[in-house]
Design a protein around this motif. Structure first.
Motif, PDB file in Angstrom:
ATOM      1  N   ARG A 121      -4.772   2.951   4.563  1.00 41.37           N
ATOM      2  CA  ARG A 121      -5.835   2.274   5.316  1.00 41.37           C
ATOM      3  C   ARG A 121      -5.253   1.321   6.341  1.00 41.37           C
ATOM      4  NH1 ARG A 121     -10.869   2.924   3.959  1.00 41.37           N
ATOM      5  NH2 ARG A 121     -11.148   4.324   2.219  1.00 41.37           N
ATOM      6  N   LEU A 122      -3.954   0.992   6.221  1.00 36.85           N
ATOM      7  CA  LEU A 122      -3.373  -0.058   7.066  1.00 36.85           C
ATOM      8  C   LEU A 122      -2.404   0.466   8.126  1.00 36.85           C
ATOM      9  CD1 LEU A 122      -2.589  -2.744   4.329  1.00 36.85           C
ATOM     10  CD2 LEU A 122      -4.701  -2.311   5.520  1.00 36.85           C
ATOM     11  N   ALA A 123      -1.800   1.647   7.893  1.00 33.90           N
ATOM     12  CA  ALA A 123      -0.808   2.158   8.857  1.00 33.90           C
ATOM     13  C   ALA A 123      -1.501   2.642  10.128  1.00 33.90           C
ATOM     14  CB  ALA A 123      -0.019   3.306   8.232  1.00 33.90           C
ATOM     15  N   GLN A 124      -0.824   2.452  11.269  1.00 34.72           N
ATOM     16  CA  GLN A 124      -1.374   2.978  12.527  1.00 34.72           C
ATOM     17  C   GLN A 124      -1.081   4.466  12.672  1.00 34.72           C
ATOM     18  OE1 GLN A 124       0.578   0.200  15.102  1.00 34.72           O
ATOM     19  NE2 GLN A 124      -1.207  -1.154  15.212  1.00 34.72           N
ATOM     20  N   ARG A 125       0.064   4.904  12.207  1.00 29.22           N
ATOM     21  CA  ARG A 125       0.444   6.314  12.240  1.00 29.22           C
ATOM     22  C   ARG A 125       1.527   6.558  11.205  1.00 29.22           C
ATOM     23  NH1 ARG A 125      -0.519   8.314  17.004  1.00 29.22           N
ATOM     24  NH2 ARG A 125      -1.473   6.784  18.349  1.00 29.22           N
ATOM     25  N   VAL A 126       1.868   7.822  11.026  1.00 26.93           N
ATOM     26  CA  VAL A 126       2.973   8.193  10.143  1.00 26.93           C
ATOM     27  C   VAL A 126       4.016   8.884  11.022  1.00 26.93           C
ATOM     28  CG1 VAL A 126       3.660   9.568   8.138  1.00 26.93           C
ATOM     29  CG2 VAL A 126       1.408   8.453   8.176  1.00 26.93           C
ATOM     30  N   LEU A 127       5.198   8.258  11.125  1.00 29.01           N
ATOM     31  CA  LEU A 127       6.236   8.768  12.036  1.00 29.01           C
ATOM     32  C   LEU A 127       7.437   9.289  11.236  1.00 29.01           C
ATOM     33  CD1 LEU A 127       6.242   5.951  14.785  1.00 29.01           C
ATOM     34  CD2 LEU A 127       4.919   8.080  14.738  1.00 29.01           C
ATOM     35  N   TRP A 128       7.883  10.469  11.628  1.00 27.74           N
ATOM     36  CA  TRP A 128       8.962  11.168  10.913  1.00 27.74           C
ATOM     37  C   TRP A 128      10.189  11.181  11.834  1.00 27.74           C
ATOM     38  CZ3 TRP A 128       8.671  13.649   6.099  1.00 27.74           C
ATOM     39  CH2 TRP A 128       9.655  14.583   5.801  1.00 27.74           C
ATOM     40  N   PRO A 129      11.275  10.481  11.456  1.00 28.29           N
ATOM     41  CA  PRO A 129      12.436  10.431  12.358  1.00 28.29           C
ATOM     42  C   PRO A 129      13.101  11.800  12.460  1.00 28.29           C
ATOM     43  CG  PRO A 129      12.966   9.425  10.259  1.00 28.29           C
ATOM     44  CD  PRO A 129      11.510   9.758  10.199  1.00 28.29           C
ATOM     45  N   ILE A 130      13.480  12.174  13.681  1.00 27.65           N
ATOM     46  CA  ILE A 130      14.029  13.512  13.875  1.00 27.65           C
ATOM     47  C   ILE A 130      15.402  13.450  14.551  1.00 27.65           C
ATOM     48  CG2 ILE A 130      12.833  13.929  16.079  1.00 27.65           C
ATOM     49  CD1 ILE A 130      12.304  16.735  15.099  1.00 27.65           C
ATOM     50  N   ALA A 131      15.686  12.369  15.278  1.00 28.07           N
ATOM     51  CA  ALA A 131      17.010  12.191  15.889  1.00 28.07           C
ATOM     52  C   ALA A 131      17.209  10.711  16.162  1.00 28.07           C
ATOM     53  CB  ALA A 131      17.109  12.968  17.203  1.00 28.07           C
ATOM     54  N   GLU A 132      18.443  10.247  15.996  1.00 30.61           N
ATOM     55  CA  GLU A 132      18.704   8.861  16.365  1.00 30.61           C
ATOM     56  C   GLU A 132      20.167   8.686  16.696  1.00 30.61           C
ATOM     57  OE1 GLU A 132      18.888   5.736  13.499  1.00 30.61           O
ATOM     58  OE2 GLU A 132      18.529   7.156  11.874  1.00 30.61           O
ATOM     59  N   GLY A 133      20.469   7.644  17.460  1.00 37.68           N
ATOM     60  CA  GLY A 133      21.858   7.390  17.799  1.00 37.68           C
ATOM     61  C   GLY A 133      21.971   6.365  18.903  1.00 37.68           C
ATOM     62  N   GLU A 178       0.836  -1.207   0.000  1.00 38.57           N
ATOM     63  CA  GLU A 178       0.000   0.000   0.000  1.00 38.57           C
ATOM     64  C   GLU A 178       0.872   1.258   0.000  1.00 38.57           C
ATOM     65  OE1 GLU A 178      -1.871   1.593   3.612  1.00 38.57           O
ATOM     66  OE2 GLU A 178      -3.787   1.301   2.607  1.00 38.57           O
ATOM     67  N   ALA A 179       1.909   1.260   0.867  1.00 40.37           N
ATOM     68  CA  ALA A 179       2.775   2.443   0.975  1.00 40.37           C
ATOM     69  C   ALA A 179       3.493   2.700  -0.349  1.00 40.37           C
ATOM     70  CB  ALA A 179       3.784   2.255   2.109  1.00 40.37           C
ATOM     71  N   ALA A 180       3.896   1.608  -1.020  1.00 37.95           N
ATOM     72  CA  ALA A 180       4.582   1.768  -2.308  1.00 37.95           C
ATOM     73  C   ALA A 180       3.632   2.398  -3.327  1.00 37.95           C
ATOM     74  CB  ALA A 180       5.081   0.407  -2.804  1.00 37.95           C
ATOM     75  N   ARG A 181       2.363   1.973  -3.279  1.00 37.14           N
ATOM     76  CA  ARG A 181       1.372   2.540  -4.207  1.00 37.14           C
ATOM     77  C   ARG A 181       1.203   4.043  -3.946  1.00 37.14           C
ATOM     78  NH1 ARG A 181      -2.094  -1.590  -3.319  1.00 37.14           N
ATOM     79  NH2 ARG A 181      -3.425  -0.356  -1.964  1.00 37.14           N
ATOM     80  N   ILE A 182       1.142   4.422  -2.661  1.00 35.72           N
ATOM     81  CA  ILE A 182       0.903   5.826  -2.317  1.00 35.72           C
ATOM     82  C   ILE A 182       2.139   6.682  -2.625  1.00 35.72           C
ATOM     83  CG2 ILE A 182       0.359   7.427  -0.427  1.00 35.72           C
ATOM     84  CD1 ILE A 182      -1.185   5.035   0.889  1.00 35.72           C
ATOM     85  N   ALA A 183       3.328   6.140  -2.271  1.00 34.30           N
ATOM     86  CA  ALA A 183       4.563   6.928  -2.421  1.00 34.30           C
ATOM     87  C   ALA A 183       5.068   6.908  -3.863  1.00 34.30           C
ATOM     88  CB  ALA A 183       5.643   6.397  -1.488  1.00 34.30           C
ATOM     89  N   GLY A 184       4.664   5.883  -4.614  1.00 32.15           N
ATOM     90  CA  GLY A 184       5.130   5.788  -6.000  1.00 32.15           C
ATOM     91  C   GLY A 184       6.482   5.106  -6.142  1.00 32.15           C
ATOM     92  N   HIS A 185       6.972   4.494  -5.051  1.00 28.58           N
ATOM     93  CA  HIS A 185       8.197   3.704  -5.138  1.00 28.58           C
ATOM     94  C   HIS A 185       8.217   2.686  -4.004  1.00 28.58           C
ATOM     95  CE1 HIS A 185       9.200   7.391  -2.756  1.00 28.58           C
ATOM     96  NE2 HIS A 185       9.487   6.436  -1.888  1.00 28.58           N
ATOM     97  N   GLY A 240       6.132  -2.897  11.207  1.00 30.92           N
ATOM     98  CA  GLY A 240       5.973  -1.652  10.469  1.00 30.92           C
ATOM     99  C   GLY A 240       6.725  -1.649   9.155  1.00 30.92           C
ATOM    100  N   VAL A 241       6.641  -0.512   8.496  1.00 24.48           N
ATOM    101  CA  VAL A 241       7.182  -0.375   7.144  1.00 24.48           C
ATOM    102  C   VAL A 241       7.944   0.947   7.043  1.00 24.48           C
ATOM    103  CG1 VAL A 241       6.391   0.142   4.778  1.00 24.48           C
ATOM    104  CG2 VAL A 241       5.404  -1.785   6.028  1.00 24.48           C
ATOM    105  N   TRP A 242       9.073   0.931   6.327  1.00 27.98           N
ATOM    106  CA  TRP A 242       9.808   2.167   6.045  1.00 27.98           C
ATOM    107  C   TRP A 242       9.597   2.550   4.596  1.00 27.98           C
ATOM    108  CZ3 TRP A 242      11.618  -1.181   9.672  1.00 27.98           C
ATOM    109  CH2 TRP A 242      12.050  -0.629  10.884  1.00 27.98           C
ATOM    110  N   VAL A 243       9.355   3.822   4.381  1.00 29.01           N
ATOM    111  CA  VAL A 243       9.245   4.300   3.005  1.00 29.01           C
ATOM    112  C   VAL A 243       9.916   5.670   2.926  1.00 29.01           C
ATOM    113  CG1 VAL A 243       6.884   5.207   3.383  1.00 29.01           C
ATOM    114  CG2 VAL A 243       7.637   4.687   1.070  1.00 29.01           C
ATOM    115  N   GLU A 244      10.743   5.842   1.910  1.00 28.74           N
ATOM    116  CA  GLU A 244      11.428   7.124   1.716  1.00 28.74           C
ATOM    117  C   GLU A 244      10.427   8.163   1.235  1.00 28.74           C
ATOM    118  OE1 GLU A 244      14.719   8.164   1.878  1.00 28.74           O
ATOM    119  OE2 GLU A 244      15.271   6.281   2.863  1.00 28.74           O
TER     120      GLU A 244
END
Ligand SMILES: C[S@@+](CC[C@H](N)C(=O)[O-])C[C@H]1O[C@@H](n2cnc3c(N)ncnc32)[C@H](O)[C@@H]1O
Length: 394
Positions: free
Chosen positions: A52-64, A19-26, A34-38
């Protein structure tokens, strides 16, 4: 481009990646849970609106890497928070952990909140406050054994809340799970998919999701999202309005009929009101009827249901087909299978249940068995093909 993360119910990762690939176009990558999409801000907005399937849309802001709460504080201090919110706005931090060495997740959340407030006081001269109920900036912290990721939750309220549910009923499915059942069956509401029928519809979740698909209605077209209040999305608001308008304009008359019913009038009444709010009243036909007796509403089609489960199931406890005080699962499923074998030749049935013995209770051999989690309950989505005349015994 950012690696946007979409958490989802266990078992639905591959379906969500499609589904995410269809929406994002890649292409998108399915992981565990979960799923990662660029994507960029536009992709994130489209995912919120259309998934219709994702619980939320999360945007990474810091990691380490991290060892303790001080490292988490330092991690969060590096973010330019004044580029996300003003001091007048509010925040909340939620934490989840997998094999983390931390003793208190509450303390970890507190340290992230401290870092945001300290950074804002330094750069903007004032600190934002906490709002646990409806924050402008909901943050999601994931801590593993050694690695932490901090996300901005761009959805706010979980995406299964489509904005149309008024009446709940007893055991409603989450909209995201109902959508995953339809996706697992490959039912997309196209003409070639044929009619869909949920004979145990409760508050109508499966049927309403199906009718929205049949009408081309976007899942998130009736709700708001937190990204609408965040500074990085302000320049994209005109594009967002256009995206919403285009989704509305895309809706069309239903391409296939959707039928639903429940033995309880109270439930069909709930479901009817929900369907009205979801904009699909005209695309759906509800009937108060006993699934053990109701005849097919079309010559062929797809049955899709999560039947009642528990000690006693069946027609409101008043006896369906002579079951006094409701049926046992064995009685109910055997009667349902007998009814289907007799009257539903040519239909395929997709049944979601935590009852692993379902095929033997129904004396039917399943042609598919898809593991799905209904919250904490492990279920299977069984597919049975109803063949004319005879049926393969399990
Ligand atoms: C697990 S709930 C379905 C929940 C539904 N999927 C939803 O999202 O709201 C099962 C439903 O089956 C209905 N039910 C029980 N026995 C039935 C029967 N014999 N015929 C039709 N519906 C029945 C119950 O009233 C209940 O609403």
């Amino acid at each position: 481009m950012t690696a946007i993360f979409l958490p989802c119910a266990g078992g639905t990762e591959a379906l969500l990646a499609d589904e995410a690939a269809r929406i994002a176009g890649h292409a998108a990558d399915a992981g565990r849970g979960g799923v990662w999409v660029e994507g960029d801000e536009r992709t994130a907005m489209a995912l919120n609106l259309e998934s219709r399937l994702a619980q939320r849309v999360l945007w990474p802001i810091a990691e380490g890497p991290y060892r303790d709460e001080h490292d988490l504080y330092d991690l969060a201090l590096r973010v330019r928070w004044d580029e996300w919110i003003t001091p007048q706005q509010t925040l909340r931090v939620d934490t989840s952990a997998v094999r983390s060495p931390l003793k208190s997740l509450n303390f970890a959340a507190l340290r992230i909140k401290d870092a945001v407030c300290d950074a804002m006081r330094e750069s903007a001269g004032a600190r934002p406050s906490v709002d646990t109920h409806r924050p402008d900036l909901p943050l999601a912290l994931f801590v593993g054994p050694e690695h932490a990721t901090l996300y901005v939750d761009l959805s706010g309220e979980a995406l299964f809340k489509r904005g149309w549910r008024d009446a709940q009923g007893e055991a409603p499915l989450k909209e995201t799970l109902a959508a995953a059942m339809l996706a697992a069956a490959g039912w997309q509401g196209r003409e070639e998919d044929g009619p869909l029928f949920d004979p145990c519809c409760g508050a109508g979740t499966i049927a309403i999701e199906a009718a929205q698909l049949a009408r081309g209605i976007a899942a998130g077209g009736q709700r708001r999202f937190t990204f609408e209040r965040l500074l990085p999305f302000k320049p994209h608001m005109a594009a967002w309005r256009e995206m919403q308008a285009a989704a509305k304009a895309r809706a069309h008359a239903a391409r296939v009929p959707v039928f639903a019913g429940d033995v309880s009038f109270r439930m069909t009444d709930f479901a009817t009101r929900n369907a009205e709010r979801a904009g699909v009243a005209g695309a759906l036909e509800f009937k108060t009827a006993d699934a053990l007796q109701r005849l097919p509403p079309a010559e062929r089609g797809t049955l899709m249901l999560n039947p009642p489960y528990g000690e006693r199931v069946g027609a409101k406890g008043q006896g369906s087909q002579g079951f006094e005080g409701g049926a046992t699962p064995a009685e109910f499923f055997s009667a349902l299978a007998a009814h289907w074998k007799h009257h539903y030749a040519g239909w395929s049935a997709w049944v979601l249940s935590p009852e692993m013995r379902l095929p033997s209770l129904m004396r039917l051999k399943e042609s598919r068995r898809v593991p799905l989690w209904n919250g904490p309950i492990e279920c299977r989505l069984f597919r049975f093909d109803m063949v004319a005349g005879s049926n393969k015994e399990a």
